[in-house]
Design a protein around this motif. Structure first.
Motif, PDB file in Angstrom:
ATOM      1  N   VAL A 144     -14.781   3.535 -36.940  1.00 57.22           N
ATOM      2  CA  VAL A 144     -13.837   3.532 -35.825  1.00 57.22           C
ATOM      3  C   VAL A 144     -14.639   3.482 -34.530  1.00 57.22           C
ATOM      4  N   ALA A 145     -14.558   2.344 -33.853  1.00 59.99           N
ATOM      5  CA  ALA A 145     -15.237   2.151 -32.575  1.00 59.99           C
ATOM      6  C   ALA A 145     -14.214   2.364 -31.464  1.00 59.99           C
ATOM      7  N   SER A 146     -14.043   1.398 -30.586  1.00 56.42           N
ATOM      8  CA  SER A 146     -13.121   1.534 -29.462  1.00 56.42           C
ATOM      9  C   SER A 146     -13.139   0.232 -28.675  1.00 56.42           C
ATOM     10  N   ILE A 147     -12.085  -0.005 -27.891  1.00 52.56           N
ATOM     11  CA  ILE A 147     -12.183  -1.114 -26.941  1.00 52.56           C
ATOM     12  C   ILE A 147     -13.268  -0.827 -25.914  1.00 52.56           C
ATOM     13  N   ALA A 148     -13.652   0.448 -25.769  1.00 56.46           N
ATOM     14  CA  ALA A 148     -14.794   0.794 -24.916  1.00 56.46           C
ATOM     15  C   ALA A 148     -16.113   0.390 -25.551  1.00 56.46           C
ATOM     16  N   GLY A 149     -16.073  -0.107 -26.770  1.00 58.26           N
ATOM     17  CA  GLY A 149     -17.229  -0.713 -27.402  1.00 58.26           C
ATOM     18  C   GLY A 149     -17.277  -2.215 -27.193  1.00 58.26           C
ATOM     19  N   LYS A 150     -16.306  -2.729 -26.440  1.00 59.92           N
ATOM     20  CA  LYS A 150     -16.265  -4.149 -26.092  1.00 59.92           C
ATOM     21  C   LYS A 150     -16.443  -4.382 -24.599  1.00 59.92           C
ATOM     22  N   GLU A 151     -16.014  -3.417 -23.785  1.00 63.61           N
ATOM     23  CA  GLU A 151     -16.236  -3.494 -22.344  1.00 63.61           C
ATOM     24  C   GLU A 151     -16.368  -2.083 -21.796  1.00 63.61           C
ATOM     25  N   GLY A 152     -17.115  -1.969 -20.698  1.00 62.81           N
ATOM     26  CA  GLY A 152     -17.372  -0.657 -20.131  1.00 62.81           C
ATOM     27  C   GLY A 152     -16.235  -0.155 -19.260  1.00 62.81           C
ATOM     28  N   PHE A 153     -16.171   1.173 -19.138  1.00 66.93           N
ATOM     29  CA  PHE A 153     -15.186   1.815 -18.283  1.00 66.93           C
ATOM     30  C   PHE A 153     -15.903   2.818 -17.383  1.00 66.93           C
ATOM     31  N   PRO A 154     -15.511   2.930 -16.105  1.00 72.37           N
ATOM     32  CA  PRO A 154     -16.190   3.857 -15.202  1.00 72.37           C
ATOM     33  C   PRO A 154     -16.080   5.297 -15.677  1.00 72.37           C
ATOM     34  N   ASN A 155     -17.146   6.028 -15.485  1.00 76.61           N
ATOM     35  CA  ASN A 155     -17.264   7.433 -15.883  1.00 76.61           C
ATOM     36  C   ASN A 155     -17.313   7.628 -17.395  1.00 76.61           C
ATOM     37  N   LEU A 156     -17.405   6.527 -18.132  1.00 79.52           N
ATOM     38  CA  LEU A 156     -17.487   6.591 -19.599  1.00 79.52           C
ATOM     39  C   LEU A 156     -18.668   5.770 -20.107  1.00 79.52           C
ATOM     40  N   ALA A 157     -19.711   5.645 -19.295  1.00 80.01           N
ATOM     41  CA  ALA A 157     -20.839   4.798 -19.696  1.00 80.01           C
ATOM     42  C   ALA A 157     -21.465   5.280 -20.997  1.00 80.01           C
ATOM     43  N   HIS A 158     -21.611   6.586 -21.150  1.00 79.88           N
ATOM     44  CA  HIS A 158     -22.218   7.128 -22.370  1.00 79.88           C
ATOM     45  C   HIS A 158     -21.301   6.929 -23.578  1.00 79.88           C
ATOM     46  N   TYR A 159     -19.992   7.088 -23.373  1.00 77.77           N
ATOM     47  CA  TYR A 159     -19.037   6.844 -24.456  1.00 77.77           C
ATOM     48  C   TYR A 159     -19.039   5.364 -24.842  1.00 77.77           C
ATOM     49  N   SER A 160     -18.998   4.487 -23.829  1.00 74.79           N
ATOM     50  CA  SER A 160     -19.060   3.056 -24.112  1.00 74.79           C
ATOM     51  C   SER A 160     -20.347   2.690 -24.837  1.00 74.79           C
ATOM     52  N   ALA A 161     -21.463   3.266 -24.413  1.00 77.92           N
ATOM     53  CA  ALA A 161     -22.735   2.984 -25.088  1.00 77.92           C
ATOM     54  C   ALA A 161     -22.664   3.370 -26.556  1.00 77.92           C
ATOM     55  N   SER A 162     -22.050   4.507 -26.842  1.00 81.72           N
ATOM     56  CA  SER A 162     -21.961   4.953 -28.240  1.00 81.72           C
ATOM     57  C   SER A 162     -21.086   4.021 -29.066  1.00 81.72           C
ATOM     58  N   LYS A 163     -20.028   3.504 -28.465  1.00 78.86           N
ATOM     59  CA  LYS A 163     -19.119   2.643 -29.210  1.00 78.86           C
ATOM     60  C   LYS A 163     -19.632   1.211 -29.307  1.00 78.86           C
ATOM     61  N   PHE A 164     -20.343   0.737 -28.263  1.00 75.83           N
ATOM     62  CA  PHE A 164     -21.054  -0.536 -28.403  1.00 75.83           C
ATOM     63  C   PHE A 164     -22.052  -0.435 -29.557  1.00 75.83           C
ATOM     64  N   ALA A 165     -22.704   0.715 -29.693  1.00 70.86           N
ATOM     65  CA  ALA A 165     -23.651   0.925 -30.783  1.00 70.86           C
ATOM     66  C   ALA A 165     -22.964   0.807 -32.130  1.00 70.86           C
ATOM     67  N   VAL A 166     -21.785   1.384 -32.247  1.00 75.67           N
ATOM     68  CA  VAL A 166     -21.041   1.308 -33.513  1.00 75.67           C
ATOM     69  C   VAL A 166     -20.693  -0.139 -33.846  1.00 75.67           C
ATOM     70  N   VAL A 167     -20.264  -0.897 -32.844  1.00 76.70           N
ATOM     71  CA  VAL A 167     -19.911  -2.297 -33.085  1.00 76.70           C
ATOM     72  C   VAL A 167     -21.128  -3.082 -33.564  1.00 76.70           C
ATOM     73  N   GLY A 168     -22.265  -2.927 -32.894  1.00 72.34           N
ATOM     74  CA  GLY A 168     -23.474  -3.640 -33.302  1.00 72.34           C
ATOM     75  C   GLY A 168     -23.978  -3.206 -34.657  1.00 72.34           C
ATOM     76  N   PHE A 169     -23.962  -1.902 -34.908  1.00 70.86           N
ATOM     77  CA  PHE A 169     -24.408  -1.370 -36.189  1.00 70.86           C
ATOM     78  C   PHE A 169     -23.537  -1.898 -37.323  1.00 70.86           C
ATOM     79  N   THR A 170     -22.229  -1.937 -37.088  1.00 70.60           N
ATOM     80  CA  THR A 170     -21.296  -2.434 -38.101  1.00 70.60           C
ATOM     81  C   THR A 170     -21.635  -3.860 -38.500  1.00 70.60           C
ATOM     82  N   ASN A 171     -21.860  -4.726 -37.524  1.00 73.33           N
ATOM     83  CA  ASN A 171     -22.147  -6.123 -37.814  1.00 73.33           C
ATOM     84  C   ASN A 171     -23.470  -6.279 -38.550  1.00 73.33           C
ATOM     85  N   ALA A 172     -24.489  -5.518 -38.120  1.00 76.17           N
ATOM     86  CA  ALA A 172     -25.802  -5.625 -38.756  1.00 76.17           C
ATOM     87  C   ALA A 172     -25.771  -5.121 -40.195  1.00 76.17           C
ATOM     88  N   LEU A 173     -25.139  -3.968 -40.420  1.00 78.08           N
ATOM     89  CA  LEU A 173     -25.083  -3.426 -41.780  1.00 78.08           C
ATOM     90  C   LEU A 173     -24.285  -4.348 -42.694  1.00 78.08           C
TER      91      LEU A 173
END
Length: 261
Positions: A144-173
């Motif tokens: 379970v990632a998030s739309i914040a794993g597709k684009e960033g949101f203000p004050n949520l840079a760390h959350y977006s980074a974590s969800k972008f990581a999930v999206v990339g990890f999912t594709n690689a695995l």
């Protein structure tokens, strides 16, 4: 309905963060489709309530307190599912956390906490699941990632980074295990009325606006369909991934048209 007609009859699943919100919606969708479930979370009362709901459907339901950032606890979770449910067919990594800070005020502790649960927790869950799934040459991993794993949101840079990581990890695995009968996909929820979004609605309310007013405004202004998504919507997407043999490496938005990529 006869048990044999259920698409997940005889299957076993582990859902982290399965006690409430999106996790519970996924638990119930898989159970309604016939799966037995191990619910992993830290919320004792909510876990028990969800367990009873699953048992009410005639399925086996286990609960286990798990800190998804602890490799030994995650491995023990998977081992219990294999021992007591007869295997591990489906893993859903749904445990997640959020905090709201501009980068200038973001501490290392905040960063490590959000990245630890959301990104490291997903990694540890997937790694632990690979053993039993490879032994069977079959498995469904749903992150379970998030739309914040597709684009960033203000004050949520760390959350977006974590969800972008999930999206990339999912594709690689997914590419690593593509020829082993294992699929790996991600759900990217949009605006779902959970504890997380209540916090965001409060944080982003305008002067003189109540949380309820903020919530209503965000639905109308951000979602083309004009209505929020639900935990049940995420459950249906999880069921799709759990029953599809030829879909892997995907991160699918369930967001009412909020995002397009």
């Amino acid at each position: 309905m006869q048990q044999a007609s259920l698409p997940l009859a005889g299957k076993s699943a582990v859902v982290t963060g399965g006690a409430r919100g999106i996790g519970r919606g996924i638990v119930m969708a898989l159970a309604e489709a016939g799966a037995d479930i191990l619910i992993a979370d830290l919320l004792e009362d909510d876990m028990r309530a969800t367990q009873e709901a699953v048992r009410g459907l005639g399925r086996k339901a286990l609960v286990r307190r798990v800190d998804v950032t602890d490799a030994a606890q995650v491995q023990a979770m998977v081992d219990q599912a294999v021992a007591e449910l007869g295997g591990l067919d489906i893993l859903v990594n749904c445990a997640g956390v959020i905090s709201i800070h501009p980068v200038a005020n973001l501490t290392e502790k905040d960063w490590d906490f959000v990245m630890g649960v959301n990104a490291k927790g997903t990694f540890l869950g997937c790694k632990a699941a690979l053993g039993p799934m490879r032994a069977r040459q079959s498995g469904r991993i749903i992150n379970v990632a998030s739309i914040a794993g597709k684009e960033g949101f203000p004050n949520l840079a760390h959350y977006s980074a974590s969800k972008f990581a999930v999206v990339g990890f999912t594709n690689a695995l997914a590419k690593e295990v593509a020829q082993e009968g294992i699929t790996v996909n991600a759900i990217c929820p949009g605006i779902v009325r959970t504890y997380m979004w209540d916090r965001l609605a409060d944080e982003w309310k305008n002067d003189g606006e109540s949380v309820e007013d903020s919530w209503a405004r965000h639905q109308l202004t951000l979602i083309p369909q004009g209505r929020a998504q639900t935990p049940q919507d995420m459950g249906r997407m999880a069921l799709f991934f759990a029953t599809m043999d030829n879909v892997t490496g995907q991160s699918v938005n369930v967001d009412g048209g909020f995002t397009f990529h």
